[in-house]
Motif scaffolding. Structure first.
Motif, short mmCIF file in Angstrom:
data_model
loop_
_atom_site.label_atom_id
_atom_site.label_comp_id
_atom_site.label_asym_id
_atom_site.label_seq_id
_atom_site.Cartn_x
_atom_site.Cartn_y
_atom_site.Cartn_z
N SER A 49 0.85 -1.18 0.00
CA SER A 49 0.00 0.00 0.00
C SER A 49 0.88 1.23 0.00
N THR A 50 0.33 2.33 -0.47
CA THR A 50 1.07 3.59 -0.50
C THR A 50 0.59 4.45 0.64
N PRO A 51 1.50 4.88 1.53
CA PRO A 51 1.08 5.68 2.67
C PRO A 51 0.53 7.02 2.22
N ALA A 52 -0.41 7.52 2.96
CA ALA A 52 -0.99 8.81 2.63
C ALA A 52 -0.03 9.92 3.03
N ALA A 53 -0.10 11.00 2.30
CA ALA A 53 0.74 12.15 2.63
C ALA A 53 0.19 12.85 3.85
N GLY A 55 -1.69 15.17 5.96
CA GLY A 55 -2.85 15.98 5.61
C GLY A 55 -3.68 15.39 4.48
N GLY A 56 -3.21 14.26 3.92
CA GLY A 56 -3.97 13.58 2.88
C GLY A 56 -3.91 14.25 1.53
N THR A 57 -2.87 15.06 1.26
CA THR A 57 -2.79 15.74 -0.02
C THR A 57 -1.55 15.31 -0.78
N GLY A 58 -1.71 15.00 -2.06
CA GLY A 58 -0.57 14.70 -2.93
C GLY A 58 0.09 13.37 -2.63
N ALA A 59 1.30 13.19 -3.19
CA ALA A 59 2.04 11.97 -3.01
C ALA A 59 2.67 11.93 -1.62
N ALA A 60 3.04 10.71 -1.19
CA ALA A 60 3.65 10.54 0.12
C ALA A 60 5.11 10.94 0.05
N VAL A 61 5.44 12.11 0.55
CA VAL A 61 6.81 12.60 0.55
C VAL A 61 7.09 13.33 1.85
N LEU A 62 8.36 13.43 2.18
CA LEU A 62 8.78 14.34 3.23
C LEU A 62 9.11 15.64 2.50
N GLY A 63 8.19 16.58 2.52
CA GLY A 63 8.28 17.73 1.64
C GLY A 63 8.98 18.95 2.20
N THR A 64 9.39 18.91 3.47
CA THR A 64 10.05 20.07 4.07
C THR A 64 11.24 19.62 4.90
N LEU A 65 12.16 20.54 5.14
CA LEU A 65 13.30 20.23 6.00
C LEU A 65 12.85 19.93 7.43
N GLN A 67 10.19 18.32 8.33
CA GLN A 67 9.76 16.93 8.36
C GLN A 67 10.97 15.99 8.35
N VAL A 68 11.99 16.35 7.59
CA VAL A 68 13.21 15.54 7.56
C VAL A 68 13.85 15.51 8.94
N LYS A 69 13.95 16.67 9.58
CA LYS A 69 14.56 16.75 10.91
C LYS A 69 13.75 15.96 11.94
N GLN A 70 12.43 15.95 11.75
CA GLN A 70 11.56 15.28 12.71
C GLN A 70 11.76 13.76 12.70
N VAL A 71 11.96 13.18 11.53
CA VAL A 71 12.07 11.72 11.47
C VAL A 71 13.47 11.22 11.82
N ARG A 215 10.25 5.38 11.91
CA ARG A 215 10.11 6.82 12.08
C ARG A 215 9.83 7.51 10.74
N VAL A 216 10.51 7.06 9.70
CA VAL A 216 10.26 7.63 8.37
C VAL A 216 8.82 7.36 7.94
N ARG A 217 8.35 6.15 8.16
CA ARG A 217 6.97 5.81 7.79
C ARG A 217 5.98 6.66 8.57
N GLN A 218 6.22 6.82 9.85
CA GLN A 218 5.32 7.65 10.66
C GLN A 218 5.26 9.08 10.14
N GLY A 219 6.42 9.63 9.80
CA GLY A 219 6.45 10.99 9.30
C GLY A 219 5.73 11.14 7.97
N MET A 220 5.88 10.16 7.09
CA MET A 220 5.24 10.22 5.78
C MET A 220 3.74 10.05 5.87
#
Length: 234
Positions: A49-53, A55-65, A67-71, A215-220
């Motif tokens: 399955s593909t994790p939801a982004a 807020g549920g918008t767009g593709a599942a990505v870590l789209g900001t720095l 979010q990167v720092k958080q995971v 942690r990465v999965r949780q953030g995504m």
């Protein structure tokens, strides 16, 4: 003529059905240096399955720095490990990157820890983000040039465990693709090589890599990022 037309239509329908049912076969990789399969690279098992982004918008990505720092594992998640280095940068289109790894995707993040009471044992976490899962898969495959070793535990959507000699010592690595992110964990012991299937680094590597991929999965998925080493010690 009517009979021939009927047979042709039936044959055409069968062919269309067969093509529809067919898809790219998933490949797996044992990761063993001796007796490796034909892929000689990371597991090709697709995500179920593909994790939801967030807020549920767009593709599942870590789209900001942020979010990167958080995971990236923080000191609270690491327990008896002391942080010794940390960085998070924008890699996309940036000139003068310090390494090809930091220029491969959009964002790059890294954090390094040393075990309390054992100054020789370190673990480093780094991740590279992409906007497409296909690009992340291509990046993961670049590690197939290094000597692999078996990884029984499934982590993320694809994974590759390998050993690499750099800086005068051997490091054990597990690179995991989670959606559009490739998260790599490396355990090193200064002073001598670390075998892939023996020594204290074996358990350390598996536990830290598993925690990092969670942690990465949780953030995504937009969830609270709280995976930590506590779950392996309590």
């Amino acid at each position: 003529m009517r009979r021939r037309a009927t047979m042709a239509a039936a044959l055409g329908g069968t062919l269309v059905a067969a093509l529809t049912a067919c898809g790219p076969a998933a490949k797996s990789h044992s990761g063993h240096e001796n007796g490796r399969d034909a892929t000689h690279g990371p597991s090709q098992a697709a995500a179920t399955s593909t994790p939801a982004a967030p807020g549920g918008t767009g593709a599942a990505v870590l789209g900001t720095l942020d979010q990167v720092k958080q995971v990236l594992p923080d000191p609270r998640a690491m327990g008896p490990w002391d942080p010794i280095d940390r960085a998070a940068t924008t890699a996309d289109g940036r000139l003068g990157c310090p390494s090809p790894q930091q220029c491969a995707g959009r964002f790059f993040g890294m954090v390094k820890y040393r075990l309390q009471g054992d100054t020789a044992l370190t673990v480093t976490f780094d991740l590279v983000t992409f906007t497409k899962a296909l690009d992340a898969t291509g990046y993961l495959r670049t590690f197939s040039k290094y000597r692999s070793f078996p990884l029984d535990k499934k982590m993320g959507d694809q994974s590759y465990a390998y050993q690499r000699y750099a800086g005068g010592l051997y490091g054990n690595y597990i690179a995991v693709r989670v959606g559009t992110v490739v998260a790599t964990t490396v355990v090193e012991r200064l002073g001598h090589g670390v075998g892939p299937i023996n020594g204290p680094s074996d358990v350390t590597l598996l536990q830290t890599a598993d925690m990092f991929s969670k942690r990465v999965r949780q953030g995504m998925e937009g969830k609270k990022v709280d995976a930590s080493m506590r779950e392996y010690t309590e």
